[in-house]
Enzyme design. Structure first.
Site, PDB file in Angstrom:
ATOM      1  N   GLY A 185      -3.361   4.246   8.543  1.00  0.00           N
ATOM      2  CA  GLY A 185      -2.479   3.214   8.532  1.00  0.00           C
ATOM      3  C   GLY A 185      -2.062   2.988   9.889  1.00  0.00           C
ATOM      4  O   GLY A 185      -2.211   3.718  10.935  1.00  0.00           O
ATOM      5  N   ASP A 240      -4.607   3.466  -2.190  1.00  0.00           N
ATOM      6  CA  ASP A 240      -5.993   3.710  -1.253  1.00  0.00           C
ATOM      7  C   ASP A 240      -6.527   5.029  -1.723  1.00  0.00           C
ATOM      8  O   ASP A 240      -5.690   6.150  -1.436  1.00  0.00           O
ATOM      9  CB  ASP A 240      -5.719   3.639   0.271  1.00  0.00           C
ATOM     10  CG  ASP A 240      -5.477   2.139   0.736  1.00  0.00           C
ATOM     11  OD1 ASP A 240      -6.489   1.417   0.451  1.00  0.00           O
ATOM     12  OD2 ASP A 240      -4.578   1.902   1.218  1.00  0.00           O
ATOM     13  N   MET A 246     -11.695  -5.818   5.201  1.00  0.00           N
ATOM     14  CA  MET A 246     -10.991  -4.942   6.044  1.00  0.00           C
ATOM     15  C   MET A 246     -10.695  -5.463   7.426  1.00  0.00           C
ATOM     16  O   MET A 246     -11.644  -5.804   8.250  1.00  0.00           O
ATOM     17  CB  MET A 246     -11.714  -3.410   6.065  1.00  0.00           C
ATOM     18  CG  MET A 246     -11.652  -2.828   5.086  1.00  0.00           C
ATOM     19  SD  MET A 246     -10.164  -2.235   4.184  1.00  0.00           S
ATOM     20  CE  MET A 246      -9.388  -1.237   5.404  1.00  0.00           C
ATOM     21  N   GLY A 276       1.184  -2.010   4.124  1.00  0.00           N
ATOM     22  CA  GLY A 276       1.902  -0.789   4.181  1.00  0.00           C
ATOM     23  C   GLY A 276       3.044  -0.498   4.951  1.00  0.00           C
ATOM     24  O   GLY A 276       4.196  -0.555   4.504  1.00  0.00           O
ATOM     25  N   HIS A 330      -8.321   1.001  -4.353  1.00  0.00           N
ATOM     26  CA  HIS A 330      -9.313   0.848  -3.240  1.00  0.00           C
ATOM     27  C   HIS A 330     -10.029   1.994  -2.942  1.00  0.00           C
ATOM     28  O   HIS A 330      -9.189   3.114  -2.495  1.00  0.00           O
ATOM     29  CB  HIS A 330      -8.743   0.115  -2.230  1.00  0.00           C
ATOM     30  CG  HIS A 330      -9.664   0.087  -0.912  1.00  0.00           C
ATOM     31  ND1 HIS A 330      -8.957  -0.356   0.360  1.00  0.00           N
ATOM     32  CD2 HIS A 330     -10.836  -0.089  -0.692  1.00  0.00           C
ATOM     33  CE1 HIS A 330      -9.896  -0.438   1.255  1.00  0.00           C
ATOM     34  NE2 HIS A 330     -11.067  -0.274   0.603  1.00  0.00           N
ATOM     35  N   HIS A 359      -1.224  -1.439  -4.124  1.00  0.00           N
ATOM     36  CA  HIS A 359      -2.528  -0.999  -3.486  1.00  0.00           C
ATOM     37  C   HIS A 359      -2.494   0.431  -3.182  1.00  0.00           C
ATOM     38  O   HIS A 359      -1.808   1.288  -2.978  1.00  0.00           O
ATOM     39  CB  HIS A 359      -2.399  -1.721  -2.177  1.00  0.00           C
ATOM     40  CG  HIS A 359      -3.839  -1.659  -1.622  1.00  0.00           C
ATOM     41  ND1 HIS A 359      -4.948  -2.524  -2.071  1.00  0.00           N
ATOM     42  CD2 HIS A 359      -4.633  -1.041  -0.781  1.00  0.00           C
ATOM     43  CE1 HIS A 359      -6.010  -2.126  -1.384  1.00  0.00           C
ATOM     44  NE2 HIS A 359      -5.576  -1.284  -0.620  1.00  0.00           N
ATOM     45  N   MET A 372      -9.051   8.024  -0.513  1.00  0.00           N
ATOM     46  CA  MET A 372     -10.034   8.385   0.582  1.00  0.00           C
ATOM     47  C   MET A 372     -10.443   9.919   0.400  1.00  0.00           C
ATOM     48  O   MET A 372      -9.756  10.773  -0.138  1.00  0.00           O
ATOM     49  CB  MET A 372      -9.129   8.413   1.952  1.00  0.00           C
ATOM     50  CG  MET A 372      -8.706   6.763   2.229  1.00  0.00           C
ATOM     51  SD  MET A 372      -7.999   6.671   3.768  1.00  0.00           S
ATOM     52  CE  MET A 372      -6.302   7.304   3.457  1.00  0.00           C
ATOM     53  N   MET A 420     -12.163   4.389  -0.960  1.00  0.00           N
ATOM     54  CA  MET A 420     -12.909   4.395   0.332  1.00  0.00           C
ATOM     55  C   MET A 420     -13.430   5.998   0.236  1.00  0.00           C
ATOM     56  O   MET A 420     -13.086   6.787   0.898  1.00  0.00           O
ATOM     57  CB  MET A 420     -11.810   4.538   1.439  1.00  0.00           C
ATOM     58  CG  MET A 420     -11.514   3.106   1.727  1.00  0.00           C
ATOM     59  SD  MET A 420     -10.318   3.008   3.115  1.00  0.00           S
ATOM     60  CE  MET A 420      -8.803   3.111   2.069  1.00  0.00           C
ATOM     61  N   GLY A 457      -9.275   3.926   6.732  1.00  0.00           N
ATOM     62  CA  GLY A 457      -8.910   5.365   7.052  1.00  0.00           C
ATOM     63  C   GLY A 457      -7.404   5.705   7.625  1.00  0.00           C
ATOM     64  O   GLY A 457      -7.056   6.837   7.055  1.00  0.00           O
ATOM     65  N   SER A 506       0.906  -1.315   0.013  1.00  0.00           N
ATOM     66  CA  SER A 506       0.013  -0.025   0.171  1.00  0.00           C
ATOM     67  C   SER A 506       0.940   1.240  -0.069  1.00  0.00           C
ATOM     68  O   SER A 506       1.792   1.656   0.928  1.00  0.00           O
ATOM     69  CB  SER A 506      -0.816  -0.014   1.135  1.00  0.00           C
ATOM     70  OG  SER A 506      -1.510   1.209   1.363  1.00  0.00           O
ATOM     71  N   ASP A 556      -6.739  -6.252   4.394  1.00  0.00           N
ATOM     72  CA  ASP A 556      -6.177  -4.983   4.311  1.00  0.00           C
ATOM     73  C   ASP A 556      -6.262  -4.310   5.724  1.00  0.00           C
ATOM     74  O   ASP A 556      -7.293  -4.215   6.387  1.00  0.00           O
ATOM     75  CB  ASP A 556      -6.781  -3.953   3.207  1.00  0.00           C
ATOM     76  CG  ASP A 556      -6.126  -2.644   3.319  1.00  0.00           C
ATOM     77  OD1 ASP A 556      -5.154  -2.253   4.219  1.00  0.00           O
ATOM     78  OD2 ASP A 556      -6.624  -1.703   2.594  1.00  0.00           O
ATOM     79  N   GLY A 557      -4.856  -4.284   6.327  1.00  0.00           N
ATOM     80  CA  GLY A 557      -4.895  -3.889   7.717  1.00  0.00           C
ATOM     81  C   GLY A 557      -4.294  -4.461   8.699  1.00  0.00           C
ATOM     82  O   GLY A 557      -4.504  -5.558   8.793  1.00  0.00           O
TER      83      GLY A 557
END
Length: 209
Positions: free
Chosen positions: A142, A33, A135, A192, A64, A31, A35, A66, A140, A6, A170-171
């Protein structure tokens, strides 16, 4: 297993250089993200960033979204260089429209659920998408810890959809939790801070190992 580092955790001053490092080390996807500050409390990059890094990499761009009402922007993200687009079921009133927009463009379709969303909310769409992104932290930010209670969702989707279906997590992924996620049934791993550190290439190789 596919590793999808990420770039949210990357150094944007030398982003192209760091992307090349993860690619050279064997990571297959990247990846990205997106947002909007509404669906999640943070704001990140959008189309211009994707378009600019597309020039420097042939990796699979795993975008991705969001963002609220992702159907408004799906085509723009695809034009900017996305190879796959994942949207959140919680962010749209038109999931079928989102799926169709991505499918019509010939890209991979992903659907995502937040930790507090039950799997049955996406059940009717499972046979219409290529991937589910579970998720394993609140979206939102890292650096959060992996939520072990998500393993049940991963197992359920794997049992229902079979071995050839893609499940991304993810996460909170690091050298310890990657094994937990894989054991539960995930086969695409987003990482990430576990990748973008002082030893990017070594970190990628260690996770892939």
């Amino acid at each position: 297993m596919i590793l999808s580092p990420s770039i949210l955790a990357a150094d944007f001053g030398i982003l192209a250089e760091q992307i090349k490092k993860v690619e050279n080390a064997g990571a297959q996807w990247l990846h990205i993200d997106v947002m909007d500050g509404q669906f999640v409390p943070n704001i990140s990059f959008a189309m211009p960033v994707i378009e600019s890094i597309r020039k420097y990499s042939d990796m699979f761009f795993d975008v991705h979204l969001m963002i609220t009402e992702p159907e408004r922007y799906i085509n723009e993200f695809i034009k900017s260089g996305a190879d796959g687009v994942t949207f959140h079921i919680e962010a749209t009133k038109n999931p079928l429209k989102c799926i169709q927009l991505i499918r019509n463009a010939g890209k991979r379709v992903g659907i995502s659920i937040k930790p507090d969303t039950d799997v049955d909310v996406i059940e009717e769409y499972l046979d219409k998408v290529d991937m589910v992104l579970v998720m394993t932290v609140e979206p939102g930010y890292g650096g959060q810890k992996y939520l072990n209670r998500m393993n049940g969702k991963i197992r359920y989707i794997r049992e229902k959809m079979g071995k050839d279906f893609d499940i991304e997590v993810d996460g909170g992924i690091d050298g310890t939790t990657i094994g937990i996620a894989l054991e539960a049934g995930a086969n695409i791993i987003v990482a990430g801070t576990a990748v973008f550190n002082e030893d990017i290439e070594g970190s990628v190789k260690e996770l892939l190992r």
